[in-house]
Design a protein around this motif. Structure first.
Motif, PDB file in Angstrom:
ATOM      1  N   HIS A  54       0.804  -1.156  -0.011  1.00 32.23           N
ATOM      2  CA  HIS A  54      -0.203   0.062  -0.005  1.00 32.23           C
ATOM      3  C   HIS A  54       0.889   1.283  -0.044  1.00 32.23           C
ATOM      4  O   HIS A  54       0.732   2.348  -0.792  1.00 32.23           O
ATOM      5  N   ILE A  55       1.814   1.263   0.819  1.00 34.14           N
ATOM      6  CA  ILE A  55       2.798   2.514   0.850  1.00 34.14           C
ATOM      7  C   ILE A  55       3.636   2.667  -0.461  1.00 34.14           C
ATOM      8  O   ILE A  55       3.797   3.784  -0.810  1.00 34.14           O
ATOM      9  N   ALA A  56       3.984   1.471  -0.947  1.00 29.29           N
ATOM     10  CA  ALA A  56       4.508   1.325  -2.399  1.00 29.29           C
ATOM     11  C   ALA A  56       3.842   2.063  -3.368  1.00 29.29           C
ATOM     12  O   ALA A  56       3.975   2.888  -4.259  1.00 29.29           O
ATOM     13  N   MET A  57       2.456   1.652  -3.565  1.00 28.60           N
ATOM     14  CA  MET A  57       1.578   1.923  -4.444  1.00 28.60           C
ATOM     15  C   MET A  57       0.993   3.558  -4.365  1.00 28.60           C
ATOM     16  O   MET A  57       0.877   4.169  -5.334  1.00 28.60           O
ATOM     17  N   SER A  58       0.919   3.946  -3.196  1.00 31.49           N
ATOM     18  CA  SER A  58       0.555   5.356  -3.025  1.00 31.49           C
ATOM     19  C   SER A  58       1.710   6.090  -3.130  1.00 31.49           C
ATOM     20  O   SER A  58       1.342   7.191  -3.844  1.00 31.49           O
ATOM     21  N   GLY A  59       2.920   5.708  -3.112  1.00 27.43           N
ATOM     22  CA  GLY A  59       4.040   6.793  -3.516  1.00 27.43           C
ATOM     23  C   GLY A  59       4.017   6.823  -4.706  1.00 27.43           C
ATOM     24  O   GLY A  59       4.584   7.839  -5.408  1.00 27.43           O
ATOM     25  N   THR A  60       3.859   5.681  -5.704  1.00 30.77           N
ATOM     26  CA  THR A  60       4.069   6.076  -7.185  1.00 30.77           C
ATOM     27  C   THR A  60       3.029   7.029  -7.693  1.00 30.77           C
ATOM     28  O   THR A  60       3.348   7.509  -8.386  1.00 30.77           O
ATOM     29  N   ILE A  61       1.897   6.950  -7.017  1.00 32.76           N
ATOM     30  CA  ILE A  61       0.727   7.997  -7.377  1.00 32.76           C
ATOM     31  C   ILE A  61       1.190   9.206  -6.980  1.00 32.76           C
ATOM     32  O   ILE A  61       1.274  10.125  -7.849  1.00 32.76           O
ATOM     33  N   LEU A  62       1.407   9.495  -5.545  1.00 31.94           N
ATOM     34  CA  LEU A  62       1.558  10.739  -4.958  1.00 31.94           C
ATOM     35  C   LEU A  62       2.957  11.474  -5.502  1.00 31.94           C
ATOM     36  O   LEU A  62       2.988  12.535  -5.987  1.00 31.94           O
ATOM     37  N   HIS A  63       4.012  10.606  -5.531  1.00 34.87           N
ATOM     38  CA  HIS A  63       5.237  11.243  -5.674  1.00 34.87           C
ATOM     39  C   HIS A  63       5.445  11.543  -7.382  1.00 34.87           C
ATOM     40  O   HIS A  63       6.204  12.373  -7.563  1.00 34.87           O
ATOM     41  N   LYS A  64       4.571  10.824  -8.178  1.00 36.78           N
ATOM     42  CA  LYS A  64       4.561  11.160  -9.781  1.00 36.78           C
ATOM     43  C   LYS A  64       4.035  12.488  -9.708  1.00 36.78           C
ATOM     44  O   LYS A  64       4.396  13.324 -10.601  1.00 36.78           O
ATOM     45  N   LYS A  65       2.922  12.633  -8.954  1.00 35.38           N
ATOM     46  CA  LYS A  65       1.999  14.175  -9.214  1.00 35.38           C
ATOM     47  C   LYS A  65       3.060  15.006  -8.708  1.00 35.38           C
ATOM     48  O   LYS A  65       3.087  16.284  -9.196  1.00 35.38           O
ATOM     49  N   TYR A  66       3.589  14.922  -7.440  1.00 36.15           N
ATOM     50  CA  TYR A  66       4.389  16.048  -6.800  1.00 36.15           C
ATOM     51  C   TYR A  66       5.660  16.284  -7.610  1.00 36.15           C
ATOM     52  O   TYR A  66       6.141  17.420  -7.670  1.00 36.15           O
ATOM     53  N   LEU A  67       6.242  15.326  -8.264  1.00 36.99           N
ATOM     54  CA  LEU A  67       7.443  15.456  -9.276  1.00 36.99           C
ATOM     55  C   LEU A  67       6.968  16.419 -10.392  1.00 36.99           C
ATOM     56  O   LEU A  67       7.747  17.270 -10.470  1.00 36.99           O
ATOM     57  N   ILE A  68       5.723  16.163 -10.885  1.00 32.34           N
ATOM     58  CA  ILE A  68       5.599  17.032 -11.753  1.00 32.34           C
ATOM     59  C   ILE A  68       5.340  18.588 -11.547  1.00 32.34           C
ATOM     60  O   ILE A  68       5.597  19.524 -12.263  1.00 32.34           O
ATOM     61  N   HIS A 117      11.228  13.868  -4.568  1.00 29.78           N
ATOM     62  CA  HIS A 117      10.070  13.145  -5.127  1.00 29.78           C
ATOM     63  C   HIS A 117      10.609  12.042  -6.138  1.00 29.78           C
ATOM     64  O   HIS A 117       9.876  10.925  -6.354  1.00 29.78           O
ATOM     65  N   TRP A 118      11.579  12.434  -6.945  1.00 25.33           N
ATOM     66  CA  TRP A 118      12.246  11.645  -7.905  1.00 25.33           C
ATOM     67  C   TRP A 118      12.558  10.300  -7.268  1.00 25.33           C
ATOM     68  O   TRP A 118      12.404   9.266  -7.617  1.00 25.33           O
ATOM     69  N   ARG A 119      13.348  10.534  -6.217  1.00 23.46           N
ATOM     70  CA  ARG A 119      13.829   9.189  -5.341  1.00 23.46           C
ATOM     71  C   ARG A 119      12.814   8.522  -4.745  1.00 23.46           C
ATOM     72  O   ARG A 119      12.993   7.277  -4.928  1.00 23.46           O
ATOM     73  N   ALA A 120      11.844   9.152  -4.246  1.00 24.47           N
ATOM     74  CA  ALA A 120      10.609   8.485  -3.667  1.00 24.47           C
ATOM     75  C   ALA A 120       9.975   7.648  -4.656  1.00 24.47           C
ATOM     76  O   ALA A 120       9.571   6.499  -4.375  1.00 24.47           O
ATOM     77  N   LEU A 121       9.675   8.155  -5.795  1.00 20.92           N
ATOM     78  CA  LEU A 121       9.038   7.507  -6.902  1.00 20.92           C
ATOM     79  C   LEU A 121       9.716   6.253  -7.112  1.00 20.92           C
ATOM     80  O   LEU A 121       9.294   5.329  -7.552  1.00 20.92           O
ATOM     81  N   GLN A 122      11.238   6.493  -7.627  1.00 17.47           N
ATOM     82  CA  GLN A 122      12.069   5.195  -7.965  1.00 17.47           C
ATOM     83  C   GLN A 122      12.025   4.299  -6.791  1.00 17.47           C
ATOM     84  O   GLN A 122      11.708   3.150  -7.023  1.00 17.47           O
ATOM     85  N   GLY A 123      11.760   4.926  -5.516  1.00 17.91           N
ATOM     86  CA  GLY A 123      11.850   3.787  -4.358  1.00 17.91           C
ATOM     87  C   GLY A 123      10.639   2.830  -4.390  1.00 17.91           C
ATOM     88  O   GLY A 123      10.425   1.927  -4.028  1.00 17.91           O
ATOM     89  N   SER A 124       9.387   3.716  -4.759  1.00 18.18           N
ATOM     90  CA  SER A 124       8.240   3.197  -4.604  1.00 18.18           C
ATOM     91  C   SER A 124       8.083   1.906  -5.789  1.00 18.18           C
ATOM     92  O   SER A 124       7.599   0.978  -5.434  1.00 18.18           O
ATOM     93  N   GLU A 125       8.459   2.152  -6.824  1.00 20.99           N
ATOM     94  CA  GLU A 125       8.537   1.335  -8.020  1.00 20.99           C
ATOM     95  C   GLU A 125       9.467   0.328  -7.802  1.00 20.99           C
ATOM     96  O   GLU A 125       9.115  -0.927  -8.161  1.00 20.99           O
ATOM     97  N   GLN A 126      10.647   0.306  -7.139  1.00 18.46           N
ATOM     98  CA  GLN A 126      11.441  -0.578  -6.839  1.00 18.46           C
ATOM     99  C   GLN A 126      10.868  -1.453  -5.603  1.00 18.46           C
ATOM    100  O   GLN A 126      11.048  -2.790  -5.768  1.00 18.46           O
TER     101      GLN A 126
END
Length: 260
Positions: free
Chosen positions: A132-146, A178-187
């Motif tokens: 859940h924390i990984a999937m939420s991270g992929t959504i949130l940090h992609k939005k915040y990165l943009i 946010h770039w690193r958090a997005l990568q961490g979520s995906e990994q």
């Protein structure tokens, strides 16, 4: 590389997700990231790499420069402008969510994870919470990165002022974070078993072999420390003991307890 993760309830329904700090990580220089603009350009132009790899190298170069600049601010004399900027930076960093810090710790070099958790928790629930924390991270940090990338050109306009452009450097840091958090979520999602594994295990009513990329290990020591928890959550003394036992960052763990 295997990363050791620690998961446990910290206050009511709030759980803490943290990675053990490797005491030798900071002592092992990578030697991959160039230290000068000329070295960066030579590395980018001499080697035929995918765009993603070159972007990684550029982000690492900027991150290295930011870390060195932050170290300079930290060592500035008391009362100086640099010292005041460092104090402001600490206040801003205190607002960064602990889940973001956790996801940033899962780098692309991590190929497997070992999760320590109290045996009173269902291992399937631990895996679901991690997913859940990984999937939420992929959504949130992609939005915040943009959003952060969009703000970079706007904050760069403050460069004309004779004062340090704090908004620009803060947005630049948030972009990197946010770039690193997005990568961490995906990994992390790649390393965790699929949801179908939990369903099969429940339907077959038998324990299946654990995934080679995700090993869950119940910890009796952690369970004993959690036994002292009150309605207000774990005490700071208990959190300090847990951090010492598993080599966790106390400041990051306390953020989970103090979340509103």
């Amino acid at each position: 590389m295997r990363a050791r993760l620690v998961v446990f309830p910290i206050k009511g329904r709030k759980w803490c997700f943290s990675r053990s700090v490797d005491p030798f990580a900071a002592q092992t220089p990578s030697g991959v990231t160039p230290t000068t603009v000329r070295g960066l350009w030579k590395k980018l132009s001499s080697e035929s790499k995918p765009i993603n790899a070159n972007a990684e190298l550029l982000v690492d170069f900027i991150s290295d420069k930011m870390n060195k600049a932050w170290t300079g601010l930290e060592k500035a004399p008391e009362g100086s402008m640099k010292n005041k900027i460092h104090g402001l930076g600490l206040k801003l960093l205190a607002r960064v969510k602990p889940s973001e810090i956790f996801l940033k710790s899962i780098s692309k070099e991590v190929t497997s994870i070992q999760v320590s958790y109290p045996p009173s928790l269902d291992p399937r629930l631990v895996r679901r919470r991690l997913r859940h924390i990984a999937m939420s991270g992929t959504i949130l940090h992609k939005k915040y990165l943009i959003g952060s990338v969009t703000l970079l050109p706007l904050t760069s306009a403050f460069m004309v002022l004779p004062l340090p452009n704090i908004p620009f450097f803060w947005v630049l840091f948030r972009t990197y974070s946010h770039w690193r958090a997005l990568q961490g979520s995906e990994q992390l999602l790649k390393l965790l078993p699929n949801q179908t594994d939990d369903a099969d295990e429940r339907n077959n009513n038998k324990k299946k072999p654990q995934s080679p990329t995700c090993v869950l290990l119940p910890s009796e020591e952690l369970c004993k420390l959690l036994g002292e928890a009150s309605e207000e959550g774990l005490s700071e003394e208990t959190i300090v003991e847990i951090c010492k036992l598993f080599h966790l960052n106390k400041i990051d763990v306390l953020k989970y307890r103090n979340l509103v």
